[in-house]
Design a protein around this motif. Structure first.
Motif, PDB file in Angstrom:
ATOM      1  N   VAL A   4       0.866  -1.172   0.000  1.00 44.85           N
ATOM      2  CA  VAL A   4       0.000   0.000   0.000  1.00 44.85           C
ATOM      3  C   VAL A   4       0.906   1.226   0.000  1.00 44.85           C
ATOM      4  O   VAL A   4       2.109   1.134   0.289  1.00 44.85           O
ATOM      5  N   PHE A   5       0.329   2.364  -0.308  1.00 46.39           N
ATOM      6  CA  PHE A   5       1.087   3.603  -0.415  1.00 46.39           C
ATOM      7  C   PHE A   5       0.462   4.638   0.518  1.00 46.39           C
ATOM      8  O   PHE A   5      -0.724   4.941   0.406  1.00 46.39           O
ATOM      9  N   LEU A   6       1.266   5.120   1.447  1.00 49.03           N
ATOM     10  CA  LEU A   6       0.812   6.117   2.402  1.00 49.03           C
ATOM     11  C   LEU A   6       1.222   7.494   1.897  1.00 49.03           C
ATOM     12  O   LEU A   6       2.365   7.692   1.484  1.00 49.03           O
ATOM     13  N   LEU A   7       0.282   8.421   1.939  1.00 48.93           N
ATOM     14  CA  LEU A   7       0.564   9.802   1.563  1.00 48.93           C
ATOM     15  C   LEU A   7       0.622  10.631   2.833  1.00 48.93           C
ATOM     16  O   LEU A   7      -0.343  10.675   3.600  1.00 48.93           O
ATOM     17  N   TRP A   8       1.769  11.244   3.053  1.00 50.53           N
ATOM     18  CA  TRP A   8       2.004  12.095   4.212  1.00 50.53           C
ATOM     19  C   TRP A   8       2.215  13.535   3.764  1.00 50.53           C
ATOM     20  O   TRP A   8       2.708  13.780   2.672  1.00 50.53           O
ATOM     21  N   HIS A   9       1.883  14.454   4.656  1.00 53.11           N
ATOM     22  CA  HIS A   9       2.296  15.840   4.485  1.00 53.11           C
ATOM     23  C   HIS A   9       3.114  16.169   5.728  1.00 53.11           C
ATOM     24  O   HIS A   9       2.619  16.075   6.851  1.00 53.11           O
ATOM     25  N   ASP A  21      11.881  18.856  13.818  1.00 50.13           N
ATOM     26  CA  ASP A  21      10.564  19.183  14.356  1.00 50.13           C
ATOM     27  C   ASP A  21       9.620  19.478  13.196  1.00 50.13           C
ATOM     28  O   ASP A  21       9.773  20.479  12.500  1.00 50.13           O
ATOM     29  N   THR A  22       8.666  18.577  12.975  1.00 48.60           N
ATOM     30  CA  THR A  22       7.749  18.713  11.848  1.00 48.60           C
ATOM     31  C   THR A  22       6.309  18.510  12.284  1.00 48.60           C
ATOM     32  O   THR A  22       6.036  17.898  13.312  1.00 48.60           O
ATOM     33  N   ASP A  23       5.423  19.034  11.490  1.00 56.76           N
ATOM     34  CA  ASP A  23       3.987  18.820  11.644  1.00 56.76           C
ATOM     35  C   ASP A  23       3.612  17.784  10.597  1.00 56.76           C
ATOM     36  O   ASP A  23       3.625  18.083   9.396  1.00 56.76           O
ATOM     37  N   PHE A  49      -1.927  23.106   2.645  1.00 56.90           N
ATOM     38  CA  PHE A  49      -1.247  22.202   1.719  1.00 56.90           C
ATOM     39  C   PHE A  49      -0.666  22.966   0.530  1.00 56.90           C
ATOM     40  O   PHE A  49       0.458  22.708   0.115  1.00 56.90           O
ATOM     41  N   ARG A  50      -1.421  23.923   0.002  1.00 54.65           N
ATOM     42  CA  ARG A  50      -0.925  24.649  -1.178  1.00 54.65           C
ATOM     43  C   ARG A  50       0.253  25.563  -0.835  1.00 54.65           C
ATOM     44  O   ARG A  50       1.070  25.862  -1.696  1.00 54.65           O
ATOM     45  N   GLU A  51       0.368  25.984   0.435  1.00 60.17           N
ATOM     46  CA  GLU A  51       1.497  26.816   0.831  1.00 60.17           C
ATOM     47  C   GLU A  51       2.783  25.983   1.007  1.00 60.17           C
ATOM     48  O   GLU A  51       3.886  26.532   1.029  1.00 60.17           O
ATOM     49  N   CYS A  55       6.065  19.389   0.486  1.00 54.16           N
ATOM     50  CA  CYS A  55       6.164  18.655   1.749  1.00 54.16           C
ATOM     51  C   CYS A  55       5.391  17.341   1.743  1.00 54.16           C
ATOM     52  O   CYS A  55       5.187  16.730   2.791  1.00 54.16           O
ATOM     53  N   PHE A  56       4.940  16.898   0.578  1.00 54.79           N
ATOM     54  CA  PHE A  56       4.243  15.617   0.476  1.00 54.79           C
ATOM     55  C   PHE A  56       5.248  14.480   0.321  1.00 54.79           C
ATOM     56  O   PHE A  56       6.263  14.631  -0.360  1.00 54.79           O
TER      57      PHE A  56
END
Length: 79
Positions: A4-9, A21-23, A49-51, A55-56
């Motif tokens: 499976v493929f996980l999409l993270w931001h 340190d990330t969100d 997300f658009r800004e 970061c994906f």
């Protein structure tokens, strides 16, 4: 093998003490890399997300396989 493929931001925090340190947000789990990339495109229309479009992250995971094969240590931050 089934994957499976996980999409993270994962964007850097503005007031980060450390570069790590990330969100982090798990956007979803998809049956193909193509589906994950399509989800990324859909999310780019939304504020936040658009800004941070670069970061994906798409991670491929094998189903029914353990992760974290080794332990971990905790790091305390000043504060």
């Amino acid at each position: 093998m089934r994957t499976v493929f996980l999409l993270w931001h994962s964007r850097p925090l503005e007031d980060a003490v450390d570069e790590n340190d990330t969100d982090d947000k798990l956007i979803g789990v998809y049956s193909s890399a193509t589906a994950a990339v399509a989800a990324r495109q859909r999310k780019l229309q939304f504020e936040g997300f658009r800004e941070y479009p670069d970061c994906f992250i798409v991670d491929e995971y094998e189903v029914d396989k353990d992760r974290w094969d080794e332990g971990f240590t905790s790091v305390k931050t000043a504060g």
